[in-house]
Design a protein around this motif. Sequence first.
Motif, PDB file in Angstrom:
ATOM      1  N   PHE A 272       0.859  -1.190   0.000  1.00 23.90           N
ATOM      2  CA  PHE A 272       0.000   0.000   0.000  1.00 23.90           C
ATOM      3  C   PHE A 272       0.892   1.236   0.000  1.00 23.90           C
ATOM      4  O   PHE A 272       1.830   1.330   0.787  1.00 23.90           O
ATOM      5  N   VAL A 273       0.601   2.135  -0.896  1.00 20.80           N
ATOM      6  CA  VAL A 273       1.499   3.261  -1.140  1.00 20.80           C
ATOM      7  C   VAL A 273       1.002   4.501  -0.395  1.00 20.80           C
ATOM      8  O   VAL A 273      -0.107   4.968  -0.632  1.00 20.80           O
ATOM      9  N   ASP A 274       1.838   5.024   0.491  1.00 22.32           N
ATOM     10  CA  ASP A 274       1.454   6.198   1.269  1.00 22.32           C
ATOM     11  C   ASP A 274       1.438   7.462   0.423  1.00 22.32           C
ATOM     12  O   ASP A 274       1.884   7.461  -0.725  1.00 22.32           O
ATOM     13  N   HIS A 275       0.968   8.538   1.063  1.00 24.61           N
ATOM     14  CA  HIS A 275       0.874   9.801   0.334  1.00 24.61           C
ATOM     15  C   HIS A 275       2.259  10.361   0.016  1.00 24.61           C
ATOM     16  O   HIS A 275       3.232  10.095   0.717  1.00 24.61           O
ATOM     17  N   GLY A 276       2.294  11.151  -1.019  1.00 22.91           N
ATOM     18  CA  GLY A 276       3.529  11.788  -1.450  1.00 22.91           C
ATOM     19  C   GLY A 276       3.235  12.483  -2.766  1.00 22.91           C
ATOM     20  O   GLY A 276       2.158  12.278  -3.336  1.00 22.91           O
ATOM     21  N   ARG A 277       4.151  13.323  -3.238  1.00 23.25           N
ATOM     22  CA  ARG A 277       3.880  13.979  -4.528  1.00 23.25           C
ATOM     23  C   ARG A 277       3.915  12.924  -5.627  1.00 23.25           C
ATOM     24  O   ARG A 277       4.801  12.084  -5.666  1.00 23.25           O
ATOM     25  N   ARG A 278       2.928  12.995  -6.531  1.00 22.34           N
ATOM     26  CA  ARG A 278       2.749  11.925  -7.506  1.00 22.34           C
ATOM     27  C   ARG A 278       4.038  11.638  -8.282  1.00 22.34           C
ATOM     28  O   ARG A 278       4.458  10.483  -8.400  1.00 22.34           O
ATOM     29  N   ASP A 279       4.680  12.689  -8.781  1.00 27.98           N
ATOM     30  CA  ASP A 279       5.882  12.476  -9.583  1.00 27.98           C
ATOM     31  C   ASP A 279       6.973  11.786  -8.763  1.00 27.98           C
ATOM     32  O   ASP A 279       7.690  10.917  -9.266  1.00 27.98           O
ATOM     33  N   ASP A 280       7.087  12.196  -7.493  1.00 23.80           N
ATOM     34  CA  ASP A 280       8.129  11.595  -6.643  1.00 23.80           C
ATOM     35  C   ASP A 280       7.821  10.125  -6.382  1.00 23.80           C
ATOM     36  O   ASP A 280       8.714   9.281  -6.403  1.00 23.80           O
ATOM     37  N   VAL A 281       6.538   9.854  -6.112  1.00 24.26           N
ATOM     38  CA  VAL A 281       6.159   8.459  -5.837  1.00 24.26           C
ATOM     39  C   VAL A 281       6.457   7.602  -7.065  1.00 24.26           C
ATOM     40  O   VAL A 281       7.059   6.531  -6.975  1.00 24.26           O
ATOM     41  N   LEU A 282       6.066   8.109  -8.233  1.00 24.10           N
ATOM     42  CA  LEU A 282       6.293   7.340  -9.464  1.00 24.10           C
ATOM     43  C   LEU A 282       7.784   7.123  -9.688  1.00 24.10           C
ATOM     44  O   LEU A 282       8.223   5.997  -9.995  1.00 24.10           O
ATOM     45  N   ALA A 283       8.562   8.192  -9.516  1.00 26.63           N
ATOM     46  CA  ALA A 283      10.014   8.065  -9.739  1.00 26.63           C
ATOM     47  C   ALA A 283      10.594   7.035  -8.765  1.00 26.63           C
ATOM     48  O   ALA A 283      11.489   6.262  -9.129  1.00 26.63           O
ATOM     49  N   GLY A 284      10.068   7.019  -7.540  1.00 23.03           N
ATOM     50  CA  GLY A 284      10.550   6.060  -6.537  1.00 23.03           C
ATOM     51  C   GLY A 284      10.352   4.620  -6.987  1.00 23.03           C
ATOM     52  O   GLY A 284      11.100   3.723  -6.592  1.00 23.03           O
ATOM     53  N   PHE A 285       9.357   4.401  -7.811  1.00 24.92           N
ATOM     54  CA  PHE A 285       9.095   3.039  -8.311  1.00 24.92           C
ATOM     55  C   PHE A 285       9.725   2.808  -9.689  1.00 24.92           C
ATOM     56  O   PHE A 285       9.434   1.807 -10.346  1.00 24.92           O
TER      57      PHE A 285
END
Length: 641
Positions: free
Chosen positions: A597-610
């Motif tokens: 389950f993916v916690d909140h964060g800025r969308r671009d940052d979350v995507l880049a993290g993956f």
Amino acid sequence: MKWLPEIRGPEDLQALSTDALREVAAEIRQTIVETVARTGSGHLGASLGAVELTLALHTIFHSPQDRIVWDVGHQTYGHKLVTGRYAQFPTLRQPGGLSGFLKRRESIHDQWEAGHGGTSLSAALGMARARDLRGETHDVVAVIGDGSLIAGMALEALNDIGQSRTRLIVVLNDNAMSISRNVGALSTYLARLRTGPAYLRLREDLHWIIERVPLIGKAMVRTVERVKEGLKQMVVPGMLFEELGLTYLGPVDGHNLAAVQDILRHARQLSGPVLCHVVTVKGKGYAPTEARPEASHAWSGPFDPKTGVLLPRRSAGTAYTRVFSDALIAAAVRDERIVGITAAMGSGTGIDRFAERFPNRAFDVGMAEQHAVTMAAGLAASGLRPVVAIYSTFLQRAFDQIVHDVAHQALPVVFALDRAGVVGEDGATHQGVFDLAYLRHIPAMGVLAPRDAPHLQRALATALARGDGPTAFRYPRGEATGAPLLAEAEPLPWGRGEVLVEHGRDCLVLAVGPMCESAVRAAAQLAGEGVHVTVADAIFVKPLDRDLIVALAHACGAVVTVEEHASAGGFGSAVLELLAAAGLAVPVRVLGVPDAFVDHGRRDDVLAGFGLDAAGIAGAVRHVLSPGRAGAAWAVRDRRP
Ligand SMILES: Cc1ncc(C[n+]2csc(CCOP(=O)(O)OP(=O)(O)O)c2C)c(N)n1
């Protein structure tokens, strides 16, 4: 701030006088407004409206021994501030910071996590039954809004609570609003209760007169009894809840702290289930939110806390939601069979704009996704073309309705899935990363993931052109790419993908949705390194373009799939199934959201993290071609004709 920095938990509140608590209420409001004004993100209206209720709950009950179960959790900023999170509050909804909803790992006072509405009554009844079985004596309190009370599961729970006869307190936080004005017969009923006293007095007078009607013969007695029974329904406030087996208390002014405390104290003393009707004002105590309660539901963008006026920002482009609603309106002008359906998300999905244009062809069913889907099936079974516009995460509620009521009967219902993918600040409960998995295996279902705005227009046209089954298309939150928009949106060729880049045959990058743009950028990066890839947009997750995918995978000998979706069960999984069925043994790297389950964060940052950006996709290509993998890749290439 005089009080809040000193309040470490509810026990500190319990020591305060009512006057001091009123000062705490003012500090809570000020902190909420200033924080959301600065961060530009948060559910303002619901939390401002629940301040006195929060203080009353935490002074009458003893959390965490007593269990307070908040529905949705978006109204709990005050709760966070009085349960030891004042110092962290500036991080609300920020990456790594406090969640915008409740989180059990954030606090022992967060007894239940939610983000979807209508879960609190079932959860609370489970807790009350567990308490009874274990011989414990604490209180269990569910706090639910009028918008969430109409959810199917909440009504199922009410039915069960009534029969349980267990000690459970339901606090109905009634502000007459869902995100927009609440809808439906139950909402009208609550409005009648709210406007109680004058209405009730009139009925009481009538009752008095009827009781004194001389009784002439048995027939007259029966008639009078029936009339009296009818009057009882009107005279006893909350009769509906009473008939369901809950003692009804209220209505009470939810901003009169002492009055709310009184009603909760009273409720504690009763033995069976109780419903306390607390009337609140969404956005209470801050003029800009009181004036615009709908806009205040979820504020977007920093604003001046003194005036509530949004600060100037880089002007955002057209949102996908807007592209969708424009396309829907254009299609509905041409085809009068088209109707639009929303489940309490008119503004979020753009159905409000459709409703302005076609008031008779738009249906807001309230927060009732299951009903929305089966009602759409009924419309489709009667020759109309229903478009259910819904967030990806909320359609999860209606899975059986999609399978059993729509797909099984091959009804042409269109599902427009907004907020598909990673959603940003709303976090784990709202991520739209499961829809491809829960839709693509349903027989008869077509599933598309348009890559940009013109493709979204065409996806709608494609879905509407199909008469023999349901079709879903998904698009993310935020700004659309790929303008200019099309004046006339032609349907896409059914089940056909498209090659976007043909740099070479080192690897096939197969993407869907807005990830295609990142895949194209990755191809350019890789070309600079001497790695030449082909990029294709599958467009359809179901049916997949078998011929195109098998031919390209065979030619390239290695595949990277890319999707803004859980990597388990989604597009990449579908490609793996396809290649296995075709007997093609090529290394495949599935790039998506990991199994968590993916916690909140800025969308671009979350995507880049993956690794879901150009750099990550390029990395995945390098990995699939790396020496560890090369054997398999080149073995297949060697076998190429
Ligand atoms: C299942 C589901 N559908 C839609 C939503 C989106 N949503 C969030 S809050 C809300 C309105 C809730 O109204 P109410 O319970 O009265 O709370 P209020 O915000 O008025 O305090 C909606 C529709 C949701 N959270 N869950």
